[in-house]
Design an enzyme around this catalytic site. Sequence first.
Site, mmCIF file in Angstrom:
data_model
loop_
_atom_site.group_PDB
_atom_site.id
_atom_site.type_symbol
_atom_site.label_atom_id
_atom_site.label_comp_id
_atom_site.label_asym_id
_atom_site.label_seq_id
_atom_site.Cartn_x
_atom_site.Cartn_y
_atom_site.Cartn_z
ATOM 1 N N VAL B 16 0.842 -1.201 0.000
ATOM 2 C CA VAL B 16 0.000 0.000 0.000
ATOM 3 C C VAL B 16 0.874 1.247 0.000
ATOM 4 C CG1 VAL B 16 -1.826 1.245 1.198
ATOM 5 C CG2 VAL B 16 -1.771 -1.237 1.298
ATOM 6 N N LYS B 98 -7.822 -0.331 11.478
ATOM 7 C CA LYS B 98 -9.130 -0.406 12.146
ATOM 8 C C LYS B 98 -9.037 -0.861 13.594
ATOM 9 C CE LYS B 98 -8.457 -3.005 8.972
ATOM 10 N NZ LYS B 98 -8.443 -3.336 7.567
ATOM 11 N N GLU B 122 -10.634 6.484 6.037
ATOM 12 C CA GLU B 122 -11.531 5.805 5.090
ATOM 13 C C GLU B 122 -11.039 4.404 4.762
ATOM 14 O OE1 GLU B 122 -14.604 5.167 3.719
ATOM 15 O OE2 GLU B 122 -14.650 7.325 3.423
ATOM 16 N N ILE B 129 -14.398 1.312 -0.735
ATOM 17 C CA ILE B 129 -15.762 1.854 -0.662
ATOM 18 C C ILE B 129 -15.757 3.098 0.224
ATOM 19 C CG2 ILE B 129 -18.154 1.426 -0.027
ATOM 20 C CD1 ILE B 129 -17.691 -1.525 -0.310
ATOM 21 N N GLU B 183 -4.491 -14.160 6.748
ATOM 22 C CA GLU B 183 -3.241 -14.267 7.498
ATOM 23 C C GLU B 183 -2.988 -15.728 7.883
ATOM 24 O OE1 GLU B 183 -1.568 -11.398 8.153
ATOM 25 O OE2 GLU B 183 -3.172 -10.262 7.177
ATOM 26 N N ASP B 194 -12.225 -8.441 12.898
ATOM 27 C CA ASP B 194 -11.974 -7.368 11.937
ATOM 28 C C ASP B 194 -13.291 -6.692 11.544
ATOM 29 O OD1 ASP B 194 -10.037 -6.231 9.689
ATOM 30 O OD2 ASP B 194 -11.878 -6.862 8.691
ATOM 31 N N LYS B 198 -14.603 -2.689 12.249
ATOM 32 C CA LYS B 198 -15.156 -1.823 11.201
ATOM 33 C C LYS B 198 -16.554 -1.349 11.567
ATOM 34 C CE LYS B 198 -12.358 -3.926 7.597
ATOM 35 N NZ LYS B 198 -12.244 -5.114 6.724
ATOM 36 N N GLY B 296 -6.881 -5.535 -0.223
ATOM 37 C CA GLY B 296 -5.868 -5.465 -1.271
ATOM 38 C C GLY B 296 -5.142 -4.133 -1.266
#
Lengths: 415, 415
Positions: B16, B98, B122, B129, B183, B194, B198, B296
């Site tokens: 990233v 997160k 975000e 999204i 993972e 997770d 969120k 991703g």
Amino acid sequence: MKRKNLNIGLFGFGCVGYGLYEVLEKTPGLKANIKRICVKDKSKQRQLPSEHFTFDKNDILNDGEINTVVELIDDADAAFEIVKTALQKGKAVVTANKKMIAEHFDELLQLQKEYNVPLLYEAACCASIPIIRNLEEYYDNDLLESIEGIVNGSTNYILTKTSEEHISYAEALLEAQQKGYAESNPIMDTGGFDAKYKLLILIAHAFGVVAKPDEIYNIGIDRLGELELNYAKEKGLSIKLIAFAEKTSEGKINAFVLPKFIQKSDKLFSVNDVFNGVKTKSYFSDVQFFVGKGAGAYPTASAVLSDISALSYDYQYEYKKLNQNEILESDKNILLKVFLRHDLEYVSEFKRCFNSIQESYRNHESGYIIGIISLANLKIIAERNYADTSIVLFDIAKSNTNETIKKRKQEYAFN
Amino acid sequence: MKRKNLNIGLFGFGCVGYGLYEVLEKTPGLKANIKRICVKDKSKQRQLPSEHFTFDKNDILNDGEINTVVELIDDADAAFEIVKTALQKGKAVVTANKKMIAEHFDELLQLQKEYNVPLLYEAACCASIPIIRNLEEYYDNDLLESIEGIVNGSTNYILTKTSEEHISYAEALLEAQQKGYAESNPIMDTGGFDAKYKLLILIAHAFGVVAKPDEIYNIGIDRLGELELNYAKEKGLSIKLIAFAEKTSEGKINAFVLPKFIQKSDKLFSVNDVFNGVKTKSYFSDVQFFVGKGAGAYPTASAVLSDISALSYDYQYEYKKLNQNEILESDKNILLKVFLRHDLEYVSEFKRCFNSIQESYRNHESGYIIGIISLANLKIIAERNYADTSIVLFDIAKSNTNETIKKRKQEYAFN
């Protein structure tokens, strides 16, 4: 970030206008109040006391205390005069009038620049779907490859009814009119003009192309008949009116509005009734898909509200992609795989228009051709107005998207 | 609106981070440059010359020229220390972490307020999204009723594989791990943690509730077995891991993460593979639906980029709904219709936990109960850790949504 106080002059007080009035009253957190409402019909009974209203647009446009104009009237020409004057007087403007924007896009861009005031119009495209804001904010630096959507609620309602309840196009249209989803003169919707205006706005934000309405070709759903509806049914496809734009490998923009056969695996397949759905495809975020109600007072009021909210912190569109100097692809270079239903008289002429033919069929009264044709030739067929033809798209025949992706992947190769 | 120059200190330089670096290099329109990158591993070969890097976080945190910190490291505790110090020093922060946000939400809110600096995240929710921004901007004045989504890409990949290719949960998990979607210790994803982090972030923006992670109940997909997978197949349903929150008619917030049977007509049914999908329902805009890649490097980088872009005009979250003082609904008041698979030993105990039972089934080794149960009792069953139980939601049993809508429609009646 400090929020600005907004003093609003509102033009138009139909369902959307009244809905907006109520919500603003109930959300004191947003420092926005409607100071004056300009309406046309002096005799109409209204839900607010008469001191809220004026019949003279200058009572709003010349009011120095009003810093924001919200324009929600039907008449595109009158709307443009209001919006133009408001911008010239340094007032921020929110509008939902796609026809007005599409017909005066260049001038509206110029006015925003010259007077340095924001003009926001999220409600003009797909009502409640925040597609313009997302294109501006989320795809502004991203490599957008294509945008494809169902952007007109009333035609989608008609097509859904036609396909699910197996009623004729005429019956479905009548039902849509009775429910208030379609106008008494529905050609703007059913002819694909409304979709075209929206596409024109979308491609300015998506690709930086400012087109004139007659530069984008639109075929509507008003000529669809039994043969293609049955074809769709037999093959498990649905027919949707699609607004489409992509960047070709030559960097040009290919944009049109056409009825299209949609596969079951396509995300647009299940966008039904008055819902709109927009797919974007970009290099970094891949496919994204937005669905929401594309018509109606509340969804529209909700989009208008979010524009007003954005004005309170001086938000304005940046149109960053306009500097990319993109241009539209020429019609003869756009190759499409289509289904052409035709009467039997001109069949040989039709066949000559195709680059290649994959299937043809005829019965005692009509037939169809499935093959590859340029958009230029498609236009010739459609515009000559043969008694009974109908065109449904399968797909772009020569999609350069794969090449484009490949090329860009090389440029951006993380080696 | 004038864009601010951003001078970025970047923490972490995985996929990233590197993707972000490249895009920023290629988009000079956004006045943002990465001045320094802090990484941990001194021995690792990197794709940029060594002068870009530091191994000391203070080289970024103490650099007065750096006004923006982008945090993209895995370790939630280390991330929090970095983010905290950056905010205290008046630097704007973008993060994708997160877990860190969910565990320190109160403190992060406090820091933003005290030092008046933006913290944007975000990328922490559903990657590409733009759901947080849309909740902040589009639903800020609207009457949001519920939010429901598939918010974890790796579990969705596993569930899609299990259902489409009829392979076992263990095989699908292994495949997800081999493809890098899960993972080596996948419990954060498969256990629904997770998704819970969120959801916790989403309900703060959607409803103004700041919850602690252990206040939101989560069951993952790691206990799903043949019986319920077959049940789904036979009935034409799919099983998805759902994060759900709604406002009850009492104005409380009901939120949880559970596997759920999804009907074919539900928009979430066709959200497959690593895609995420989020449905919102609100009074004005009705149902809206957002779909995009939820995991991703590229989708995440794309979300980080849009936050950076927003910082350039001083955007910050306003958390307006926090003032509404909403609270979570108590577990005993949340009634759910569920499918409980169980071994045969404790069946009578299980049955006593249900308010009502609609179906029950047993074979020689296990059985299931379909009925209404409170979330409090569901927790008791799940937490006692009986050898082999699995829970799949059908729906909220006592949904107050209809009453809520009715009540609000009265309040907002346009009479």
